[in-house]
Each structure stands twice: as C-alpha cells, then as structure tokens.
Design an enzyme around this catalytic site. Structure first.
Site, PDB file in Angstrom:
ATOM      1  N   TRP A 128       0.839  -1.202   0.000  1.00  0.00           N
ATOM      2  CA  TRP A 128       0.000   0.000   0.000  1.00  0.00           C
ATOM      3  C   TRP A 128       0.876   1.255   0.000  1.00  0.00           C
ATOM      4  CZ3 TRP A 128      -0.340   4.122   3.362  1.00  0.00           C
ATOM      5  CH2 TRP A 128      -1.445   4.962   3.217  1.00  0.00           C
ATOM      6  N   HIS A 129       2.027   1.163   0.699  1.00  0.00           N
ATOM      7  CA  HIS A 129       2.887   2.341   0.808  1.00  0.00           C
ATOM      8  C   HIS A 129       3.543   2.715  -0.513  1.00  0.00           C
ATOM      9  CE1 HIS A 129       2.450   1.698   5.129  1.00  0.00           C
ATOM     10  NE2 HIS A 129       2.736   2.973   5.222  1.00  0.00           N
ATOM     11  N   GLY A 130       3.716   1.755  -1.379  1.00  0.00           N
ATOM     12  CA  GLY A 130       4.312   2.131  -2.650  1.00  0.00           C
ATOM     13  C   GLY A 130       4.684   0.937  -3.485  1.00  0.00           C
TER      14      GLY A 130
END
Lengths: 302, 478
Positions: free
Chosen positions: B325-327
């Site tokens: 989700w963060h990247g």
C-alpha cells in the site's frame, strides 16, 4: 467564539512584539561572515575595471591582484566557490545595480559542468542568509521560494538557524586576498589520480535549461551595459574538452572573447601546480593568471 | 497546498471565518463550504486529478445507493464488485502498473528472455490511496449492511474529500465521520483551543523535528557508500524520527484543523516509539490504516478464528499488503515482510496482546525491563525503516552490509548536536504526554498562564527559526 478570538489576537500581538526583538540577529549577522564580498557589492564598494565571475575555479585560479599589476587596470574577484551560473547571474546583477560598470568581465567557466546540473555547484543561498537585513537579498530569497512575503514584516520569517551562529568560522579555504581571490598553497591529500589524457565527452542532452537561460542572461546583461566578456577556461588535471569549449562558443554572443589556457604548457600536467584535479594551487594560479593578463593586454582597450 | 505553507496559513483562517461567521446557521451551507474548500485544496496540487476524485466519489455514492436499493443478491454483488473493481483499478493503474510491468520484465530477463514492457508515464495522484480507502470502506460497510447508504451527495462527498484528511489521512470510516458531518456543529471553545494546540505540536514535529532530521537522513542515505557503519546507524535513526515527526505531525495538524471545524477525526498515532513489542508498535503506528486492514482484510480472511496457521497466514497477508500500500517498490514489501517476521514470535507465543496499556502508567520513568523492551522494539523498527527509506532493495542491502563493519564502533562522522538535542527534548515532551491523545494535550496546562504561553511562544519561534524550506510530507507520495 469571542473569547477564542480575543485570546488568539492577544497571543498573536505578543508574538508580533517578541518577533521584533529578533531584529538584532538580522542586524548583526553580516558581521560574522568570513567572506564579505557580497556585502561590499551591496554597499557599492566594488568599482573596478575588470571583474572575475565564476565558481571556485574563478576564485582559486585567477588572482585579481596580479591582473591589476600586469594589465594596469583595477581588478576584483567576485567568484564564489561552489556557486553555479544562476548564482553568477545574481552576482552580476547585484554588481551592476550597486556599483560602477566594469569594462571587462572574466567569466571563469566550469569545464564541463557549467550548464549541467550537479550537487557540487549550486545556487549559494547560504551566502545570502547572513545578509537578510538587505531588502534586496530578502527579495531574492522570496523570488527563489526560500522565503515568503511575511519576511517583509516579520523578523522570524527572515531568519534561519544560520543567523544565530554568532562566530566566525573560517576554513583553510577562506584565505581571501584583498583583491577577492582565494588561491590556496596546499594540496588535497585525497587527490592522488594521475593526469588524464583521455578527453572527456560532453553531452548537450544533460544541460539544464535554467542554467542555459542564466548563462545567456549574463551575456545579455553584459552586452546591454557594453561590457566585454572574456570566457576563461582554466586547466583541469584532465585534457581540455574541445567539445565543451565549442558548446560555450556556440551559446556565446558574437563579440565574446575566449581565453583557453596554454594546453601545450607541461606545467598543467604537473601535480605540483594543482590543489586537486579541478583547481590550481597558488603557483599554478600565478602562471595561469599571467597567461590571462597577457591575453587581456592584447585586447583592444575600450 | 501544504499544511506547512504560507498558502495554507491564508486559506485556513479564511475558511474558518466563512464557516463560523457566514454559514454557521445552516448545516447545508457549512458542508457545501467544506466541500468547495476541499476541492480547491486538492486542485492546488493538480486540478486534473480533481476529476478522478469526483468520479470516484460519484461511483461509490451511486454504488452505495444501488447496493441498498437492489432487491436481489446478484445485483447487490454486481454493484459492490463494480465499485471495488473500479476503485482498485484506478489505484492499480496509477500506482502499481509500472511496478508490475518492470517486475515482469525483470522476471523474464532472469530466464534469459528480454521483453520490452510498455510503461505508463503518469503522475501518481496525491492522496489516491487515502480517498480510495475511504470509498472502499464505505461501500463494504453498505454492502455488509453495517450502515445505510448515504442519500445526500454533498455530505457523502465531504466524507470522502474533507480537506484535513484528504491527502494523507487519517483513513476515516463512514461510521465515524458521516454522523458528524450530518450533525449540526457548534463552536466549542475548549475543542478549538485544543485544536490549535495540536496544530502547533504537529507543526513542531514536522518542521522542527522531521525536516531537520531529513537533512541528515538524506545526506547519509544518498551517500551511503561514503560513510562508516556508525554514521549509517545515525542516518537510520534520523530517518526513524523524520518519518515519525513527518507523518504524526501531519496527522496532528489534520486532527487539530478538523477540531476547529468541530469535527473529530480518528487518532492516527499513539507514541509508537514507546512500544514494548512490535505488536504494540502496530497498535500505535498509523492506527487508522492498521485498523482498516484489520477490519476489511484480516477479519474477512478469517482473522484468528481458524487456528494458528490461519492467524499466521492472515498476519503475513496484512503486513505484505500494508507494505505494498505504501508504494510500488520491493523495499516496501520487504519492510512489510520484516514487520510480519518481527510479529511472528509474539503470535506463536500468544504474547501479541501483552501490552495493551500505556507504558509506565503509574510512574514517571519506565522500569529497567520496560526500558529494555522499548529499546529493543525501537532498534527493530530502525532496522526495518532502512528498507522503507532505501531507494532500491540493493541499496538497502548494501546499506545494511556497510553498517556491520568494524567502523560500527567508531564515532559517527555525521552527528549534528543541535538535531540530537532537539530529538532529546522532543522525546522528553512525548514521554511526559504519553497518556494523552497527543503530547501537548495537557502538557503545561497546570502551569501559570504566562509560563504556558511562553512555552507555546518558544515552540512557535523554533518553528520559524529551525524550519527549512517548505518540505512535502512523506506520506503524500502514498
């Protein structure tokens, strides 16, 4: 709501008063600079015939005092180590705004990084921070997005942590001569590489449009003020890049002059005359400056 | 428009005045004002992506209504999956397309096949991960019949686009935020003062702590080949405080700003660096995301009901998804995996809920045991952040390899005393305020007003003096 707004206003008013006490730091911080050449520019004290503009290669490789003696024209060096062409443009603009126009600008180019983005030469904001008491400098910081409009009326908005360093901390590079030049008479101990005969390639694609615009703006300002520009290519401990030289020539205005160090002189392949691979030491700078003076003496006087 | 920008300093008071002085008599107008302000706030980054935000809002709003209205389960499912598919599709295209494309190309290359993968030259719309998750939680809740579908489009749009949380959270739930949006708000002096205090603390965390740490974290991480092991450890520690100051600072400003409009947002951080184990850390770090994954991924996957094996599988799933989700980078996935590995021993020994309360609840200082537990958890976290901060997996591995050399025990080359002193003062204030929602909530409230105001002045002056150039918040990129 009324109570909230009143307290908020009271807090803001007290803060506004406290803010004004910080004016003292704005006022005294120029006194703690090691290099006061920008302040001299702002005070209109650099009224010379020949001005050297550039980064460390201009500051260390060109001795303005020697040019004065050899050309019989007054000269001053306002080249700043680590500065890029955008900063040079700002320095030139400041020079022209507050001082007598010089006859000649020696533009010491950074072979081959003049127009290419790099971390080693940048816009030296840190040189401007101590001078925020001058509205002109504050305006420049606002223009560059480093300050905002509140710095016109709030002292704290003008300051940053560097303004609180109330002591001079000269380094061994800060041996600024009265002529503004900064030659060094020692060598970088980390510098051990031999002379590179291989000619470095130059890529136009890597050039920055911002730097190119600043470069052209310098030329236009000089043309508008009838100043002769002399591009000075000083030696690296690497073979001279003709491709870079041609690029600088292509972008220059027709009346510009170009001085390239004597590439046949074996001195420029001898480590004894260099501080590191990009800078001459004092002995090397004296030789290069004398070549430059000879070139200036050959030029027709305005 | 950044919270720490002059633009926001002008925008926010203007909206505040309009909100309480011109629209306070009508909830409808107040919500409309918040919506217009939110859309303006968002369009300051890139007005083109506003269409994406509006489309996503319309889709989820309409899907919610259709899910509720549909008589047959088949139709309900259709609208549900349509909304989920399109939302995740947008996220996939904008955030993950290039990652998958290059990963496939690398995979084929490892088998000796060179393929030219088409990549998209697109910008990641700011806040897409946050507002997509708002929308997803709403649609899931409506589908699961936890909440009724929202009929009022403006109110629903405010829920999705409310500017304090639009670009970096906290990730709100319809069950928590929508009722507040639908209810008339009255100005509350204490809530407003508390909001201002939280904004002040958030700005201090961001501008003084995070941005100053960033200067040195960037220096070390960007030149990691040139530094000794001890300096690399310092770099990782600076990043540890940078990311905490940055993200929790943002959350504090968001929560404080919202309080000034009479709306309470979900708490996002609760002093995570005082955690005694990694499970406690994850109950205190980015709480709104962790709880989102717990409610919408971990529990639907079976949670802890299906025995130990299922619990382990689900735990790894949420940590990996959280990392992703963060990247779109393997570094984030490994960061998530590493945290799952840290979590595993606690899970296997049923100790993952050992530390529910506040550390040293009834004393000023922690016990030696607590201190040791906090130090170990902190070091594990610092180690994991190396993956989060590194540009590539190779960079992270080189960074870690370079730490474990003889020079690990030498004096670090980068040791800015002013930043170290700031971190120390900051952590002391955080420690004394650890029993509250945020460190400054009650800190100094018992002092005479002159002292308290002087303390706030000092914080404000530090924000001005120690601030660097306006720096973006790290979580904007997610």
């Amino acid at each position: 709501m009324k109570k909230f707004l009143l307290k908020l206003l009271l807090f803001a008013a007290i803060f506004f008063i406290i803010d004004k006490l910080f004016y003292v730091f704005i006022h005294v911080s120029p006194n703690y600079q090691v290099d006061n050449r920008i302040e001299l520019l702002l005070q209109g004290k650099i009224n010379k015939d020949i001005i050297v503009l550039g980064s460390s290669r201009g500051a260390m490789n060109i001795i303005a005092g020697q040019i004065e003696k050899e050309t019989k024209q007054s000269a001053y060096n306002i080249a700043f180590p680590g500065s890029d062409v955008e900063f040079h443009e700002f320095i030139l603009k400041t020079l022209l705004k507050y001082n007598k126009k010089p006859k000649t600008i020696i533009f010491a180019v950074d072979e081959s990084l003049e127009l290419i983005p790099t971390t080693s030469i940048t816009y030296r904001l840190d040189r401007l921070y101590p001078l925020v008491k001058y509205n002109y400098i504050n305006q420049e910081l606002i223009r560059r997005g480093d300050r905002n409009f509140t710095s016109w009326f709030m002292c704290l908005s003008r300051l940053n942590k560097t303004n609180f360093a109330l002591e001079r901390k000269p380094t061994k590079f800060d041996s600024i001569l009265p002529c503004g030049s900064m030659p060094v008479n020692f060598e970088d101990t980390k510098y051990t590489k031999p002379y590179k005969y291989e000619i470095p390639s130059y890529s136009i694609a890597k050039e920055s449009s911002v730097k190119k615009a600043a470069y052209q703006s310098i030329l236009k300002q000089c043309e508008a003020n009838n100043i002769q520009v002399v591009f000075a290519f000083s030696p690296n401990f690497v073979a001279h890049s003709k491709a870079f030289e041609n690029r600088i020539r292509d972008l220059a205005l027709p009346n510009s002059k170009f001085f390239i160090y004597d590439t046949t002189n074996s001195v420029y392949q001898n480590k004894l005359y260099f501080y590191d691979e990009s800078h001459l030491n004092q002995k090397g700078a004296a030789i290069f400056t004398s070549e430059l003076s000879a070139f200036l003496n050959q030029m027709p006087q305005k | 428009m950044l919270f720490n920008s002059i633009d926001f300093a002008l925008f926010f008071p203007l909206i505040f005045i309009l909100y309480w002085f011109f629209t306070s008599k009508s909830l409808k107008w107040q919500n409309l004002l918040l919506l217009v302000a939110s859309y303006y706030f968002y369009s300051c980054w890139d007005w083109r992506f506003l269409f994406l935000l509006v489309f996503s809002t319309l889709l989820d709003y309409y899907s919610g209504l259709q899910i509720e209205k549909s008589g047959s389960e088949r139709l309900r499912k259709f609208w549900f999956w349509l909304s989920i598919g399109i939302n995740l599709g947008f996220l996939g295209v904008f955030k993950y397309f290039n990652f998958f494309a290059s990963s496939f190309a690398d995979l084929f290359a490892s088998f000796g096949f060179q393929i030219n993968i088409w990549s998209l030259n697109i910008i990641l719309p700011v806040g897409i991960s946050f507002y997509t998750f708002h929308g997803l939680s709403y649609v899931i809740d409506v589908y699961k019949k936890r909440i009724p579908a929202e009929k009022n489009f403006v109110e629903y749009s405010v829920f999705v686009s409310y500017f304090p949380l639009l670009v970096a959270g906290p990730i709100e739930r319809a069950t928590h935020l929508l009722p507040q949006i639908k209810k008339a708000r009255k100005f509350n002096y204490f809530q407003a003062v508390d909001g201002l205090r939280q904004i002040l603390w958030g700005l201090f965390k961001k501008i003084v702590i995070a941005d100053n740490c960033a200067e040195y974290a960037n220096l070390v991480f960007n030149n990691s080949d040139d530094y000794s092991g001890s300096t690399l450890v310092m770099g990782a520690i600076f990043f540890t405080f940078q990311i905490y100051g940055d993200f929790s600072g943002y959350s504090d400003i968001a929560l404080g700003t919202s309080r000034l409009f009479g709306i309470e947002l979900l708490k996002n951080f609760s002093f995570p660096y005082f955690s005694r184990d990694i499970a406690e850390f994850w109950r205190r770090w980015h709480i709104s995301l962790s709880s989102w994954f717990k409610d919408y991924l971990y529990i639907p996957l079976g949670g802890s009901k299906g025995g130990k094996w299922m619990q382990i599988r689900n735990t790894f799933a949420i940590f990996l998804v959280s990392g992703f989700w963060h990247g779109a980078n393997w570094t984030f996935i490994i960061w998530g995996l590493l945290n799952a590995i840290y979590f595993l021993p606690l899970l296997l020994s049923n100790k993952n809920r050992n530390h529910i309360d506040i550390v040293a609840k009834n004393s000023y200082l922690p016990s030696i045991r607590e201190f040791f537990a906090m130090a170990v958890t902190f070091m594990l976290t610092v180690f994991a952040w190396i993956f989060f901060r590194a540009n590539t997996l190779t960079h992270a591995i080189h960074y870690i390899k370079a730490i474990f050399t003889k020079q690990l025990f030498s004096l670090p080359e980068v040791r800015p005393s002013h930043v170290i002193a700031l971190i120390f003062v900051f952590m002391c204030i955080e420690w004394f305020g650890r029993k509250n929602d945020y460190a400054l909530a009650t800190f100094g409230l018992s002092w005479p007003k002159a002292f308290r105001w002087s303390f706030y002045m000092v914080l404000l002056i530090a924000i001005f003096i120690l601030g660097t150039k306006e720096q973006e918040f790290i979580y904007f990129q997610f």
